[in-house]
Design a protein around this motif. Sequence first.
Motif, PDB file in Angstrom:
ATOM      1  N   CYS A  17       0.848  -1.192   0.000  1.00  0.00           N
ATOM      2  CA  CYS A  17       0.000   0.000   0.000  1.00  0.00           C
ATOM      3  C   CYS A  17       0.888   1.248   0.000  1.00  0.00           C
ATOM      4  O   CYS A  17       1.807   1.360   0.808  1.00  0.00           O
ATOM      5  N   CYS A  21       0.250   6.178   5.636  1.00  0.00           N
ATOM      6  CA  CYS A  21      -0.340   5.458   6.766  1.00  0.00           C
ATOM      7  C   CYS A  21       0.793   4.638   7.361  1.00  0.00           C
ATOM      8  O   CYS A  21       1.589   4.061   6.612  1.00  0.00           O
ATOM      9  N   ASP A  23       0.924   1.816   8.540  1.00  0.00           N
ATOM     10  CA  ASP A  23       0.824   0.357   8.462  1.00  0.00           C
ATOM     11  C   ASP A  23       1.554  -0.243   7.255  1.00  0.00           C
ATOM     12  O   ASP A  23       2.031  -1.363   7.312  1.00  0.00           O
ATOM     13  N   THR A  24       1.623   0.461   6.138  1.00  0.00           N
ATOM     14  CA  THR A  24       2.281  -0.031   4.918  1.00  0.00           C
ATOM     15  C   THR A  24       1.986  -1.523   4.713  1.00  0.00           C
ATOM     16  O   THR A  24       2.860  -2.402   4.830  1.00  0.00           O
ATOM     17  N   CYS A  25       0.745  -1.791   4.367  1.00  0.00           N
ATOM     18  CA  CYS A  25       0.280  -3.177   4.223  1.00  0.00           C
ATOM     19  C   CYS A  25       0.908  -3.860   3.017  1.00  0.00           C
ATOM     20  O   CYS A  25       1.085  -3.250   1.959  1.00  0.00           O
ATOM     21  N   LEU A  52      -6.892  -5.405   5.326  1.00  0.00           N
ATOM     22  CA  LEU A  52      -6.757  -4.065   4.751  1.00  0.00           C
ATOM     23  C   LEU A  52      -7.843  -3.174   5.325  1.00  0.00           C
ATOM     24  O   LEU A  52      -8.897  -3.648   5.733  1.00  0.00           O
ATOM     25  N   CYS A  53      -7.618  -1.887   5.309  1.00  0.00           N
ATOM     26  CA  CYS A  53      -8.680  -0.970   5.709  1.00  0.00           C
ATOM     27  C   CYS A  53      -9.714  -0.888   4.580  1.00  0.00           C
ATOM     28  O   CYS A  53      -9.463  -1.286   3.436  1.00  0.00           O
ATOM     29  N   VAL A  56      -8.536   0.944   1.145  1.00  0.00           N
ATOM     30  CA  VAL A  56      -7.691   0.324   0.121  1.00  0.00           C
ATOM     31  C   VAL A  56      -8.290  -0.987  -0.377  1.00  0.00           C
ATOM     32  O   VAL A  56      -8.008  -1.420  -1.500  1.00  0.00           O
ATOM     33  N   HIS A 188      -3.637  -1.718  12.151  1.00  0.00           N
ATOM     34  CA  HIS A 188      -2.942  -2.943  12.543  1.00  0.00           C
ATOM     35  C   HIS A 188      -2.307  -2.824  13.921  1.00  0.00           C
ATOM     36  O   HIS A 188      -2.197  -3.815  14.641  1.00  0.00           O
ATOM     37  N   LEU A 578      -7.993   9.497   3.522  1.00  0.00           N
ATOM     38  CA  LEU A 578      -6.611   9.508   3.995  1.00  0.00           C
ATOM     39  C   LEU A 578      -6.002  10.797   3.472  1.00  0.00           C
ATOM     40  O   LEU A 578      -5.733  10.906   2.279  1.00  0.00           O
TER      41      LEU A 578
END
Length: 710
Positions: A17, A21, A23-25, A52-53, A56, A188, A578
């Motif tokens: 991602c 953010c 978290d960087t998924c 994921l949120c 995204v 997360h 975001l």
Amino acid sequence: MDLARLEPDVRVVAGACPHDCPDTCALRVHVAGDRVVEVRGDPDHPPTHGALCTKVSRYAERTDHPQRVLHPLKRTGPKGAGQFVRVSWDEALADIARRLGEIAARDAQAIVPYSYAGTMGLVQGESMSARFFHKLGASRLDRTICSSAGGAALASVYGAKVGMHLEHFAESRLILIWGSNSIASNLHFWTFAQQAKRAGAKLWCIDPRRTETADKCHRHLALRPGTDGALALAIMRELIVHGWLDDDYIARHVEGFDALRERAMGWPLERAAAVCGVPAGDMAELARDWGTVRLGAIRLNYGMQRVHGGGSATRLVALLPCLVGAWRHRAGGLLMSASGWFAGVRDDAALQRPDLLGKRRPRTINMSTIGDDLLRPASAAFGPRIEAVVVYNSNPVAVAPQSRRVAAGFAREDLFTVVLEHFLTDTADHADYVLPATTQLEHLDVHTSYGHTYVLLNRPAIAPRGQSRSNTQIFRDLAARMGFREPCFADSDESLVHQAVRGIDFAALEQRGWVKLPLAAAPFADGGFPTPGGRARVTSPGLDVPDHVPNHECSESAPELAQRYPLTMISPPARHFLNSTFVNVASLRSIEGEPLLEIHPLDAQARGIVDGDMVSAFNDRGDYRCRARVSTRARPGVVNGLGVWWRKFGPAGTNVNELTHQRLTDLGGAPAFYDCLVEVRALTADEAASLVTEPAAAMAAPPDAGRRGP
Ligand code: SF4
């Protein structure tokens, strides 16, 4: 269920991602032919574990949005009107290169690049673009808009932006979630905090707004915006007077504690309670928890540093884990940013090539004062008037403070503006040229994170839509048109990925999509902070012992202003946006509904405002019209303007930044978004009737949108 197993035509591409953010998924993009079927999280990626949120998980909707800009556009109407005609890449690139070349021949500093975290990717963020502007000799940009006060504060205390491993919060016994609505913006982390809670940990939320996260914590301290430093000092005093300090850890690993002790002793609970606007008993309970519960951890986020004293407050909070020896354990300490851990693998100089400047030392423009700077005349102190702005990965007309001045600056007919974008944002509406950029699903990139300690690879899952090009390709093309002959302007994206990060296992990165940095589990258990002396610092060069610093706009600093504008406005992000990204994704906008201002029932009653009224929030800088939500999510004396809506989606063509100012924080030169006084009134029936709730211009598609062919 993995779609690729069910449908043989579906292939899975590993990605990351790109959004701003922590978290960087890690992503798994499911693709059939050239169609993105679904975007999912990677269940094997330890910090983000497949979730994921909402934002995204709708990424395919954003990528194939009917209003996506798919071809170069040239302005045909007045600035800001968003009127364009489709042109060829050849025509756009040739004209842009000619215009930039003419300005550079006079003084290249009159050209300003403007970019931020529209993508956090190292390659599509700042690589070929930085090389281009370095070679040109353009003004440099101080990228301050989000986190530079907190970042400078962490560097002052710890030596770098470093902190706990995200996963270890699950083992903490006490978690202070400070200035963060984690459920909305750090999902997360919240998963790990819930694990800790289920295992018996106590959770405190420290935030002026009663957020969704506050609802789920055991205790919520709704302090006044900009008073976090006073709270931290009062906690320190309690630690001192009750003997809750870890004297051994302080003696060995903290520099300058005696001066901090003296400062903290001036902050008894009653004094801090009066400043913070919360009961002294609640503060005492928080201090007792912090002083007596082992395995205490703080998740500090950037909301609290968006005030005048944000740097000092962050320094004070960052010292709290040092005073009780929380760092001794892997489940103790603090996490605000992990980005400093990547210093050993990132090679920004190789990627951005500042050597292309040669002996030139162009001026630096602070992105947070772009409103004033665009309107500033040439002078000996400022240098040349800004004649051109190239915007990429950002939407300053919506997100920069005091947006009326920002919009006025971008509306200058003599300003040449180029915007690389996916959509006709507020900023793109002011462009002379809009160049269609690829999304994360269409280009290659490599990512670090500021919330965990993994490097991630993002592979393109689909071909670029329409005629869109990656940022790197656009700057490569512009460099060629400008006649830049250095070989570095021909580097491929694959080459840039390898230049961006070094010393990691690339085979593992390519095979799995992510690799973890080899770091100690409890990095400061025995000190070893990345400061010159290896100890956490109370003071550092140029910085005295931190203290509470009042807001620019509060009754203490500006009593006359506070009489006229008695409410403090903060502008936390709406849950499904975001920054200003996703505002135009219909399914997400429909969840958010419309621009809202939360106001406490007592403040609403005093102004004759009822829930659902259209209101004006105003101050000397402007007037923001939106709907009032009368709610105890706002504390008395504070209103919450949820952001960041595009201005053109606002019922009067404005957003919260109509009201914010351009004065900066005490450290890091950052904007003080949450340090803003306003008054609020209900609109009259005539005023409310004149508002446009869904402006047609905001919904208009660009010319030839939807045509995917070349
Ligand atoms: S925005 Fe954050 S939580 Fe959502 S997918 Fe991206 S990194 Fe994950």
